[in-house]
Write an enzyme that holds these catalytic residues in place. Structure first.
Site, PDB file in Angstrom:
ATOM      1  CD  GLU A  80     -17.747  16.211  33.371  1.00  0.00           C
ATOM      2  OE1 GLU A  80     -17.497  16.205  32.149  1.00  0.00           O
ATOM      3  OE2 GLU A  80     -16.952  15.795  34.228  1.00  0.00           O
ATOM      4  CE  LYS A 258     -14.409  14.663  29.214  1.00  0.00           C
ATOM      5  NZ  LYS A 258     -15.229  14.994  30.387  1.00  0.00           N
ATOM      6  CG  ASP A 274     -14.317  25.755  15.333  1.00  0.00           C
ATOM      7  OD1 ASP A 274     -14.597  24.714  15.952  1.00  0.00           O
ATOM      8  OD2 ASP A 274     -14.032  25.780  14.121  1.00  0.00           O
ATOM      9  CG  HIS A 371     -19.421  13.877  39.754  1.00  0.00           C
ATOM     10  ND1 HIS A 371     -19.978  14.248  38.564  1.00  0.00           N
ATOM     11  CD2 HIS A 371     -18.085  13.960  39.575  1.00  0.00           C
ATOM     12  CE1 HIS A 371     -19.014  14.546  37.702  1.00  0.00           C
ATOM     13  NE2 HIS A 371     -17.862  14.371  38.294  1.00  0.00           N
TER      14      HIS A 371
HETATM   15  C1  MEV Z   1     -13.961  14.193  33.883  1.00  0.00           C
HETATM   16  O1  MEV Z   1     -14.760  14.917  32.987  1.00  0.00           O
HETATM   17  C2  MEV Z   1     -12.524  14.670  33.835  1.00  0.00           C
HETATM   18  C3  MEV Z   1     -11.544  13.813  34.637  1.00  0.00           C
HETATM   19  O2  MEV Z   1     -11.696  12.459  34.280  1.00  0.00           O
HETATM   20  C4  MEV Z   1     -10.162  14.326  34.296  1.00  0.00           C
HETATM   21  C5  MEV Z   1      -9.047  13.448  34.813  1.00  0.00           C
HETATM   22  O3  MEV Z   1      -9.263  12.229  35.042  1.00  0.00           O
HETATM   23  O4  MEV Z   1      -7.941  13.982  34.968  1.00  0.00           O
HETATM   24  C6  MEV Z   1     -11.816  13.902  36.112  1.00  0.00           C
END
Ligand code: MEV
Length: 417
Positions: A80, A258, A274, A371
């Site tokens: 990413e 995430k 892992d 991005h």
């Molecule tokens: C994208 O990979 C991760 C984000 O969505 C994390 C977040 O929203 O805090 C930017």
């Protein structure tokens, strides 16, 4: 050497690698292995089954990390865009107020033994606890080396768990696995002591397996982000509101966590760990008592933002792919860590940095500009731009809001004529 390397992103791959090699003392062979994406086929063939090739991913370096007073360049394997840049950027801001401080509760994992078919589970629990020392002794016969290093099985815990298949006795072996991730050591111990547990309880053991909810193996990190460095009071407030949102809403919290794992998993992959185990640990730990963010934010008396993270970190620097995959070994050398503890501490700091960067971007300009800039860079290069032309083409594309290959070509032609 400092990990603060301004303009690192503007260098060519070879120039970047040269700087990393200087920082970490990579040998010529190691440099060649990085450039040649060096996982040999015969090694890959021994790692898993039915191998037909290897699969490459970008290996990037997050710069600027100052953790417990030591400089780190952090290798990250991830598909990413913006993640490595975001981590480096957050680390640059954190280091203005001393960087990250960390903590670690020890390399202690839990192995589970599932005892079923018990008429009197509470009495079985009593018997297991009464034989605690014998169970520990038998478990430790599996791994004298680990015991010599001060590790091994340290404790036995027992719970009666009510399930749809009736009451079960769940026996936990609490094992200090030192510098390993620990699955092999713990699973072997569980299998070894299971017949003894059957004998003393009169029950039937089925599962004997490590738990990925590594709640005794927590890594913590903290950083103070100076309000003036991160963009002022409004940014601090925006991040606090973002954090409050995640703490109140599991739909947001999943994305919040995430983002943390974007950093941590990228480091796990780079070091041959892992990453599914670490992901499972993180999300299950976050869900104890209701799904919550792995990070916290507060505003201190001076109005600065204080971030913390607490996350299970079942990582190793011996065993598994860490020693088999040559690139994982090189990643550990770049990082300059020799123990699972230090790797865990760095991973926690990285997770906090990643989360802070995401919240700051989301609470201000959003994440799409970064991005799009990266996308524009790729297009400029595909259009044939090189050197300084790339920056110029990107600047025009972003300014005009036209991020397309045909426009990149048009801008490049314009520049050259
Ligand atoms: C994208 O990979 C991760 C984000 O969505 C994390 C977040 O929203 O805090 C930017």
């Amino acid at each position: 050497m400092s990990s603060r390397i301004p303009g690192f992103y503007k260098l060519s791959i070879e120039e970047r690698l040269k700087k990393v090699a200087e920082f970490s003392g990579l040998s010529d062979d190691e440099i060649r292995a990085v450039l040649n994406q060096g996982l040999p086929l015969d090694v890959a063939d021994r790692m898993i089954e039915n191998v037909i090739g290897t699969f490459e991913m970008p290996l990037g370096i997050a710069t600027n990390f100052l953790i417990d007073g030591k400089d780190y360049l952090i290798p990250m394997v991830i598909e990413e865009p913006s993640v490595v840049a975001a981590a480096s950027n957050a680390a640059r801001m954190a280091r203005e107020s001393g960087g990250f401080t960390t903590d670690y509760t020890g390399s202690v994992m839990i192995g589970q033994i599932q005892v079923t078919k018990l008429a009197d589970p509470v009495s079985a629990k009593f018997e297991v606890l009464r034989h605690r020392d014998e169970i520990i002794e038998k478990a430790n016969e599996c791994d004298p080396m680990l015991v010599n290093l001060g590790g091994g099985c340290k404790d036995v815990e027992v719970r009666v768990v009510d399930t749809i298949m009736g009451k079960m006795l769940i026996v936990h072996l609490v094992v200090d696995v030192k510098d390993a991730m620990g699955a092999n050591a713990v699973n072997t111990m569980c299998e070894k002591v299971a017949p003894f547990v059957e004998r003393i309880t009169g029950g039937r053991v089925y599962l004997r397996i490590i738990s990925n909810l590594a709640s005794y193996r927590l890594a913590r990190a903290k950083a103070v982000f100076d309000k003036d460095v991160i963009g002022g009071e409004e940014v601090v407030e925006g991040i606090m509101l973002a954090y409050a949102f995640a703490a109140a809403d599991p739909y947001r919290c999943a994305t919040h966590n995430k983002g943390i794992m974007n950093g941590i998993s990228a480091l796990m992959i780079a070091t041959g760990n892992d990453f599914r185990a670490v992901e499972a640990g993180a999300h299950s730990y976050a869900s104890l008592g209701g799904y919550k963010p792995l990070t916290t934010y507060e505003v201190d008396r001076k109005g600065n933002l204080v971030g913390t993270i607490e996350v299970p970190m079942a990582v190793g620097v011996i065993g598994g792919a860490t020693k088999v995959n040559p690139l994982a070994k090189i990643s550990l050398k770049i990082l300059g860590v020799k123990t699972a503890e230090e790797l865990a501490r760095v991973a926690a700091a990285l997770g906090l940095a990643q989360n802070f960067a995401a919240l700051r971007a989301l609470a201000t300009e959003g994440i799409q500009r970064g991005h799009m800039e990266l996308h524009a860079r790729n297009l400029a290069i595909m259009a044939g731009a090189s050197g300084e032309e790339v920056d110029k083409v990107v600047e025009v594309m972003v300014r005009e809001g036209k991020i397309r290959l045909d426009y990149a070509k048009e801008v490049l032609e314009g520049l050259r004529s």
